[in-house]
Design an enzyme around this catalytic site. Structure first.
Site, PDB file in Angstrom:
ATOM      1  N   LYS A  78     -43.076   9.524  51.757  1.00 54.35           N
ATOM      2  CA  LYS A  78     -42.172   9.347  52.887  1.00 54.35           C
ATOM      3  C   LYS A  78     -42.477   7.990  53.507  1.00 54.35           C
ATOM      4  CE  LYS A  78     -39.207  12.025  55.361  1.00 54.35           C
ATOM      5  NZ  LYS A  78     -38.326  13.114  54.949  1.00 54.35           N
ATOM      6  N   GLY A 180     -24.573  21.160  62.851  1.00 53.26           N
ATOM      7  CA  GLY A 180     -24.375  19.750  62.523  1.00 53.26           C
ATOM      8  C   GLY A 180     -23.920  19.639  61.082  1.00 53.26           C
TER       9      GLY A 180
HETATM   10  P1  NAI Z   1     -27.600  17.208  62.300  1.00 57.60           P
HETATM   11  O1  NAI Z   1     -28.230  16.284  63.279  1.00 57.60           O
HETATM   12  O2  NAI Z   1     -26.309  16.821  61.667  1.00 57.60           O
HETATM   13  O3  NAI Z   1     -27.364  18.647  62.970  1.00 57.60           O
HETATM   14  C1  NAI Z   1     -28.265  19.241  63.843  1.00 57.60           C
HETATM   15  C2  NAI Z   1     -27.440  20.001  64.884  1.00 57.60           C
HETATM   16  O4  NAI Z   1     -28.339  20.770  65.674  1.00 57.60           O
HETATM   17  C3  NAI Z   1     -26.665  19.088  65.820  1.00 57.60           C
HETATM   18  O5  NAI Z   1     -25.299  19.504  65.894  1.00 57.60           O
HETATM   19  C4  NAI Z   1     -27.371  19.265  67.168  1.00 57.60           C
HETATM   20  O6  NAI Z   1     -26.495  19.155  68.272  1.00 57.60           O
HETATM   21  C5  NAI Z   1     -27.901  20.684  67.036  1.00 57.60           C
HETATM   22  N1  NAI Z   1     -29.014  21.003  67.900  1.00 57.60           N
HETATM   23  C6  NAI Z   1     -30.051  20.222  68.275  1.00 57.60           C
HETATM   24  N2  NAI Z   1     -30.883  20.912  69.065  1.00 57.60           N
HETATM   25  C7  NAI Z   1     -30.382  22.160  69.185  1.00 57.60           C
HETATM   26  C8  NAI Z   1     -30.807  23.332  69.845  1.00 57.60           C
HETATM   27  N3  NAI Z   1     -31.924  23.357  70.564  1.00 57.60           N
HETATM   28  N4  NAI Z   1     -30.037  24.443  69.734  1.00 57.60           N
HETATM   29  C9  NAI Z   1     -28.903  24.444  69.007  1.00 57.60           C
HETATM   30  N5  NAI Z   1     -28.451  23.353  68.353  1.00 57.60           N
HETATM   31  C10 NAI Z   1     -29.186  22.230  68.441  1.00 57.60           C
HETATM   32  O7  NAI Z   1     -28.723  17.479  61.194  1.00 57.60           O
HETATM   33  P2  NAI Z   1     -28.540  18.134  59.762  1.00 57.60           P
HETATM   34  O8  NAI Z   1     -28.497  17.068  58.729  1.00 57.60           O
HETATM   35  O9  NAI Z   1     -27.472  19.163  59.804  1.00 57.60           O
HETATM   36  O10 NAI Z   1     -29.958  18.840  59.578  1.00 57.60           O
HETATM   37  C11 NAI Z   1     -30.246  20.066  60.229  1.00 57.60           C
HETATM   38  C12 NAI Z   1     -31.682  20.459  59.902  1.00 57.60           C
HETATM   39  O11 NAI Z   1     -31.838  20.610  58.495  1.00 57.60           O
HETATM   40  C13 NAI Z   1     -32.737  19.418  60.332  1.00 57.60           C
HETATM   41  O12 NAI Z   1     -33.890  20.086  60.743  1.00 57.60           O
HETATM   42  C14 NAI Z   1     -33.005  18.657  59.043  1.00 57.60           C
HETATM   43  O13 NAI Z   1     -34.318  18.091  59.023  1.00 57.60           O
HETATM   44  C15 NAI Z   1     -32.878  19.776  58.023  1.00 57.60           C
HETATM   45  N6  NAI Z   1     -32.566  19.319  56.683  1.00 57.60           N
HETATM   46  C16 NAI Z   1     -31.429  18.583  56.465  1.00 57.60           C
HETATM   47  C17 NAI Z   1     -31.134  18.150  55.187  1.00 57.60           C
HETATM   48  C18 NAI Z   1     -29.864  17.384  54.907  1.00 57.60           C
HETATM   49  O14 NAI Z   1     -29.538  17.212  53.716  1.00 57.60           O
HETATM   50  N7  NAI Z   1     -29.123  16.925  55.904  1.00 57.60           N
HETATM   51  C19 NAI Z   1     -32.020  18.437  54.042  1.00 57.60           C
HETATM   52  C20 NAI Z   1     -33.145  19.283  54.379  1.00 57.60           C
HETATM   53  C21 NAI Z   1     -33.397  19.675  55.665  1.00 57.60           C
END
Ligand code: NAI
Length: 362
Positions: A78, A180
């Site tokens: 990383k 998200g």
């Molecule tokens: P994103 O940033 O697009 O979505 C996260 C969502 O969670 C946002 O809509 C945000 O408003 C919401 N959020 C933040 N705090 C919150 C809370 N306390 N309660 C409810 N909602 C809340 O991120 P993404 O890409 O969807 O990733 C989501 C998770 O999955 C992260 O933890 C990321 O590390 C993990 N992840 C993502 C991957 C990917 O391919 N994008 C791959 C592996 C893991």
């Protein structure tokens, strides 16, 4: 703490400084026992370099475990760039970073993470061939969230089969906390499975976007979804979703979501187990994004990456069976699977040296 003790088992850690562009970055390679270390670049305003080092060491170790469990011929690494991506990110800085990645000769392959996007990887790739997560027009996999969501669905079906007797999600109640990039794709897949979905997000725009696409979803207030009785609670926001407080309120049979580092500490995994809540380990079920960018190393093929992501059903089943057989929490079983594979294969080939670098440009 003495420097080598701080590195806690890492193979190599590289500090990168380019005063001209303002680049300050750390690349951490936990292990190349299974192959080149692949992991994203986080661009984040760390308060100091110690905080950046602690973060990159933890993240690179986690990548090694995720790759090993997913059966990929990749190690774990990383990188972090210290700075505010909205202020400090420039073409010069990203290109300087790409040149540092190039100095590692393929031992580290980079990708997107928090604060970096597909278009940034396209710039890094102008200086360095060891870059994934590029735009489809540039031969990349594009947004990894699509396959991450698909993999989480497979892990969820496997966990529901173990906990409730059948992988069928028809009529099952699923709570998606955070809609998200990944959560919103997951909701669409769950609708196709016939699940009863409740969502929540602190961002009202994100909720509205999902409601427009899938009008039948129920919506809970932010922070209250964990109180809603459900079959599957799916953390898809940030890390640490499960701590003492949420655990006390949780009314679910299965926990399975995309978020990294869902358990605030290992004791939570034990407590879930003791309460009879089946936890599908985060890095086992969310490996779809990694599988997508790993596929890019050989020239991205969507059908192949999707088929490989589908195997998360089998991997999750194996991890949950091992946990049951050995009487340990699933998170420990996942670590054991990863460590056994690294030890077994790593004996044959440790310390990766890229004699014939992959031809990323076809
Ligand atoms: P994103 O940033 O697009 O979505 C996260 C969502 O969670 C946002 O809509 C945000 O408003 C919401 N959020 C933040 N705090 C919150 C809370 N306390 N309660 C409810 N909602 C809340 O991120 P993404 O890409 O969807 O990733 C989501 C998770 O999955 C992260 O933890 C990321 O590390 C993990 N992840 C993502 C991957 C990917 O391919 N994008 C791959 C592996 C893991």
């Amino acid at each position: 703490m003495p420097v080598f003790e701080q590195l806690s088992g890492h193979e190599q850690v590289v500090f990168c400084s380019d005063p001209g562009s303002g680049l300050r970055a750390i690349i951490a390679i936990y292990s190349t026992a299974l192959g080149p270390a692949l992991g994203g670049t986080r661009f984040y305003p760390y308060p100091d370099s110690d905080a950046a080092l602690t973060d990159v060491l933890g993240l690179s170790r986690a990548m090694a475990y995720k790759s090993a469990c997913a059966g990929l011929d990749l190690g774990g690494g990383k990188a972090v760039i210290i700075g505010d991506p909205h202020v400090d990110k420039t073409e010069a800085l990203l290109r300087a970073y790409g040149r540092f990645v190039a100095t590692l000769g393929g031992r580290y392959i980079t990708a997107c993470d928090v604060g970096t996007y597909v278009e940034d990887m396209d710039i890094v790739a102008r200086e360095c061939r060891w870059v994934t997560g590029r735009s489809p027009a540039d031969g990349g996999a594009g947004d990894s969230a699509v396959l991450t969501a698909y993999g989480v669905l497979q892990g969820m079906r496997a966990a529901v089969a173990v906990a409730l007797g059948s992988p069928d999600l028809t009529g099952r109640r699923v709570s998606v906390d955070g809609v998200g990039k990944v959560g919103s794709h997951l909701v669409e897949l769950l609708r196709a499975e016939g699940a009863q979905i409740t969502i929540s997000d602190i961002d009202a725009v994100a909720v509205d976007r999902v409601r427009a696409a899938v009008p039948e979803v129920a919506v809970a207030d932010p922070g209250s979804l964990v109180d809603v009785p459900t079959d599957v609670y799916s953390p898809c926001a940030l890390g640490g979703a499960l701590d003492e407080d949420t655990l006390a309120r949780l009314d679910a049979r299965v926990v399975c979501g995309a978020a990294n580092n869902q358990l605030a500490h290992p004791g939570i995994g034990k407590a879930l187990d003791a309460r009879g809540v089946l936890y599908a380990p985060d890095y086992v079920v969310n490996a779809g994004g990694l599988i997508a960018v790993a596929d890019e190393v050989h020239g991205y093929d969507e059908a192949r990456a999707t088929a490989r992501t589908g195997r998360i059903y089998r991997t999750t089943t194996d991890v949950l069976r091992l946990a049951a057989a050995e009487g340990i929490p699933p998170a420990e079983a996942a670590d054991a699977v990863a460590e056994r594979r690294i030890a077994a294969v790593g004996r044959l080939r440790s310390l990766w040296v890229s004699a014939a670098p992959p031809a990323l440009y076809g």
